[in-house]
Scaffold this active site. Structure first.
Site, PDB file in Angstrom:
ATOM      1  N   ASP A 168     -50.378 -54.053 -62.299  1.00 34.58           N
ATOM      2  CA  ASP A 168     -49.835 -53.140 -61.296  1.00 34.58           C
ATOM      3  C   ASP A 168     -50.664 -51.676 -61.747  1.00 34.58           C
ATOM      4  O   ASP A 168     -51.641 -51.671 -61.891  1.00 34.58           O
ATOM      5  CB  ASP A 168     -48.909 -52.375 -62.424  1.00 34.58           C
ATOM      6  N   HIS A 170     -48.682 -39.733 -54.498  1.00 33.98           N
ATOM      7  CA  HIS A 170     -47.966 -40.850 -55.748  1.00 33.98           C
ATOM      8  C   HIS A 170     -49.041 -40.056 -56.485  1.00 33.98           C
ATOM      9  O   HIS A 170     -49.298 -39.932 -58.485  1.00 33.98           O
ATOM     10  CB  HIS A 170     -47.503 -42.198 -56.741  1.00 33.98           C
ATOM     11  N   GLU A 209     -40.286 -46.009 -61.251  1.00 31.56           N
ATOM     12  CA  GLU A 209     -40.895 -46.123 -59.907  1.00 31.56           C
ATOM     13  C   GLU A 209     -40.943 -47.205 -58.887  1.00 31.56           C
ATOM     14  O   GLU A 209     -40.334 -48.212 -59.309  1.00 31.56           O
ATOM     15  CB  GLU A 209     -42.211 -46.149 -60.900  1.00 31.56           C
ATOM     16  N   GLU A 264     -41.921 -49.683 -55.658  1.00 27.15           N
ATOM     17  CA  GLU A 264     -43.009 -50.362 -56.144  1.00 27.15           C
ATOM     18  C   GLU A 264     -42.325 -51.719 -55.130  1.00 27.15           C
ATOM     19  O   GLU A 264     -41.890 -51.502 -55.169  1.00 27.15           O
ATOM     20  CB  GLU A 264     -44.232 -51.503 -57.887  1.00 27.15           C
ATOM     21  N   ASP A 283     -40.583 -50.089 -62.189  1.00 26.08           N
ATOM     22  CA  ASP A 283     -41.354 -50.251 -63.048  1.00 26.08           C
ATOM     23  C   ASP A 283     -41.302 -49.110 -63.774  1.00 26.08           C
ATOM     24  O   ASP A 283     -41.379 -48.229 -63.822  1.00 26.08           O
ATOM     25  CB  ASP A 283     -43.242 -50.101 -62.689  1.00 26.08           C
ATOM     26  N   ARG A 314     -41.887 -41.222 -69.434  1.00 25.02           N
ATOM     27  CA  ARG A 314     -42.704 -39.826 -69.723  1.00 25.02           C
ATOM     28  C   ARG A 314     -43.617 -39.155 -70.455  1.00 25.02           C
ATOM     29  O   ARG A 314     -44.232 -39.423 -70.150  1.00 25.02           O
ATOM     30  CB  ARG A 314     -42.318 -39.087 -68.433  1.00 25.02           C
ATOM     31  N   GLN A 322     -45.287 -42.077 -72.060  1.00 30.39           N
ATOM     32  CA  GLN A 322     -46.318 -41.882 -71.600  1.00 30.39           C
ATOM     33  C   GLN A 322     -47.352 -41.037 -71.340  1.00 30.39           C
ATOM     34  O   GLN A 322     -48.351 -40.721 -71.760  1.00 30.39           O
ATOM     35  CB  GLN A 322     -46.426 -41.786 -69.960  1.00 30.39           C
ATOM     36  N   LYS A 327     -43.974 -48.169 -70.629  1.00 28.43           N
ATOM     37  CA  LYS A 327     -43.873 -49.152 -69.166  1.00 28.43           C
ATOM     38  C   LYS A 327     -44.004 -50.433 -69.614  1.00 28.43           C
ATOM     39  O   LYS A 327     -43.638 -51.679 -69.047  1.00 28.43           O
ATOM     40  CB  LYS A 327     -45.148 -49.228 -68.316  1.00 28.43           C
ATOM     41  N   THR A 357     -39.509 -54.302 -66.501  1.00 23.33           N
ATOM     42  CA  THR A 357     -39.530 -54.250 -65.280  1.00 23.33           C
ATOM     43  C   THR A 357     -39.172 -55.142 -64.693  1.00 23.33           C
ATOM     44  O   THR A 357     -38.695 -56.198 -64.789  1.00 23.33           O
ATOM     45  CB  THR A 357     -40.917 -54.467 -65.199  1.00 23.33           C
ATOM     46  N   GLU A 411     -41.745 -36.720 -60.191  1.00 20.22           N
ATOM     47  CA  GLU A 411     -41.849 -36.331 -58.822  1.00 20.22           C
ATOM     48  C   GLU A 411     -41.238 -35.727 -58.271  1.00 20.22           C
ATOM     49  O   GLU A 411     -40.734 -34.836 -57.252  1.00 20.22           O
ATOM     50  CB  GLU A 411     -43.031 -37.378 -57.656  1.00 20.22           C
TER      51      GLU A 411
END
Ligand code: CA
Length: 426
Positions: free
Chosen positions: A133, A140, A206, A208, A240, A244, A247, A260, A264, A375
């Site tokens: 990834d 981002h 996420e 992607e 994905d 948070r 993370q 993560k 996925t 975000e």
């Protein structure tokens, strides 16, 4: 390759749909629950069974292609390379062309050649050996850097020089429609002395773009930027999923790990790069100019409109459609997919047929073009309207996330279908 918008299939294809004759994405399916997996191509609302049409002799071709169409994944087909893919694509397009439906009545069929797409069970189309990834969206990376390190330190000094990435987890890649269990792990509030263990409180998606390696490269033989597109078979949508709070605590100094690796999701149809070639556009300018081995070779940004919507449990119970919360475009990525693949192999790292590479979260400039809850809600400070008066800082149990991708132009519209997943409690 020019696209011909006037070519149509005898299978009805809705102008607003994703799967006209110009697309022909590959997937894998069970025609009935528990039945063996077969490889197919989506056309309109149907699925063409590639083993059925080769067995009946109505789709002819090289023996290697016929063998590959009898495998339970697309990997053997990927190994045939661009010439094999192009040959099969042309033959399938001819088979499905308008005015050519007579073969459906061929007495040699021992299995139905066409299935209703809504009636089959779609499974992972590819055995994914390795998953990588990237972090290729400047917007981002800037947003996340601002939240985690402050605006002055948002984009680290390496970011404009190196396509940042990490080696992800292939075993937990799941097909669209699979549920996602809320993971548990270590979370530590900024003002706490020690972490606690428990279900993530900041579960996120996420948005992607993923791309599937077709032809691999031998260990020790880098792939150049110019050669890279020849190694890519096609693209999928990727969600994905990310935790948070886990993370933020674990990512220093080696990057994401458990935050993560729990799931996925990918869309079930691999759209061939061939179908996407007409939608190549110039990527954003790069400053400073990349090192020579990373210099762009042609336009490899892809004009794919991407949407994210959420259907909450209450919304579904009330019959509300999924509520769109973000819209962006894959063409905004700073590092294009050819640069990413070349960078991945510059050490001599070998890619293999079926490896999945993904771009990283795709965020645009506008507030509603951000590709993650992190975000969109600015780390929970500005909860997002998800319809029906509900708001979300992060994902709650029962929330279903739906991502779609479409290309429009040259008189054609084609798409990826969708990747969806529902959160279930820890
Ligand atoms: Ca990611």
């Amino acid at each position: 390759m020019p696209i011909d918008p006037n070519r149509r299939s005898f299978v009805p294809t809705d102008a607003a749909g994703h799967f006209p004759l110009q697309n022909l994405p590959y997937g894998a399916f069970r025609p009935a629950p528990g039945a063996p997996v077969r490889i197919g191509v989506a056309i309109g609302d149907r699925v063409l069974d590639l083993a059925a049409v080769t067995d009946a002799g109505v789709l002819e071709g090289p023996a290697a292609t016929t063998r590959a169409f009898h495998a339970p994944s697309i990997n053997a087909f990927l190994g045939l390379g661009p010439d094999g893919w192009a040959d099969a694509r042309a033959r399938i397009a001819a088979l499905l062309a308008e005015g050519n439906a007579a073969w459906l009545d061929d007495p040699r069929f021992t299995a139905p050649p066409l299935h209703d797409r809504a009636a089959v069970e779609l499974v992972l189309p590819v055995d994914i050996g390795d998953y990588t990834d990237f972090y290729a969206s400047r917007q981002h990376a800037t947003n996340v850097g601002t939240m985690f390190r402050g605006a002055d330190n948002a984009l680290l000094p390496n970011w404009r020089w190196v396509p940042i990435g990490y080696h992800g987890r292939a075993s937990s890649i799941i097909v669209s429609g699979s549920a996602v269990r809320r993971p548990s792990g270590q979370r530590k509030a900024p003002d706490a002395d020690a972490p606690t263990f428990g279900p993530t409180r900041q579960l996120d998606f996420e948005l992607e773009l993923g791309y599937v390696v077709g032809v691999g490269n031998p260990l020790g033989s880098p792939v150049s930027v110019a050669e890279a597109p020849g190694h890519i078979f096609g693209c999928v949508l990727v969600n994905d999923w990310s935790a948070r709070d886990i993370q933020a605590w674990e990512y220093v100094p080696l990057g994401p790990f458990l935050s993560k690796n729990f799931a996925t999701s990918i869309s079930p149809w691999i759209v061939p790069l061939d179908a996407l070639l007409p939608f190549r556009v110039p990527a954003p300018p790069q400053d400073p100019a990349p090192l020579a081995y990373l210099a762009r070779q042609g336009d490899w940004a892809l004009d794919i409109a991407l949407d994210v919507a959420i259907a909450t449990a209450a919304g579904r119970a009330g019959g509300r459609p999924a509520h769109r919360i973000a819209r962006t475009n894959a063409s905004t990525l700073y590092w294009d997919i050819a640069q990413q693949l070349a960078h991945h192999t510059v050490t001599g790292c070998n890619l293999r047929p079926g490896d999945l590479l993904a771009t990283g979260t795709i965020s645009g400039d506008a507030a509603d073009s951000r590709g993650s809850m992190l975000e969109l809600s600015w780390r929970g400070q500005e909860p997002v309207d998800v319809g029906g008066g509900e708001k979300r800082a992060f994902l709650e149990d029962g929330d279903e996330v739906v991502m779609t991708g479409t290309c429009e132009g040259h008189g054609v519209r084609l798409g990826f279908g969708e990747v969806r997943g529902t959160i279930v409690g820890a």
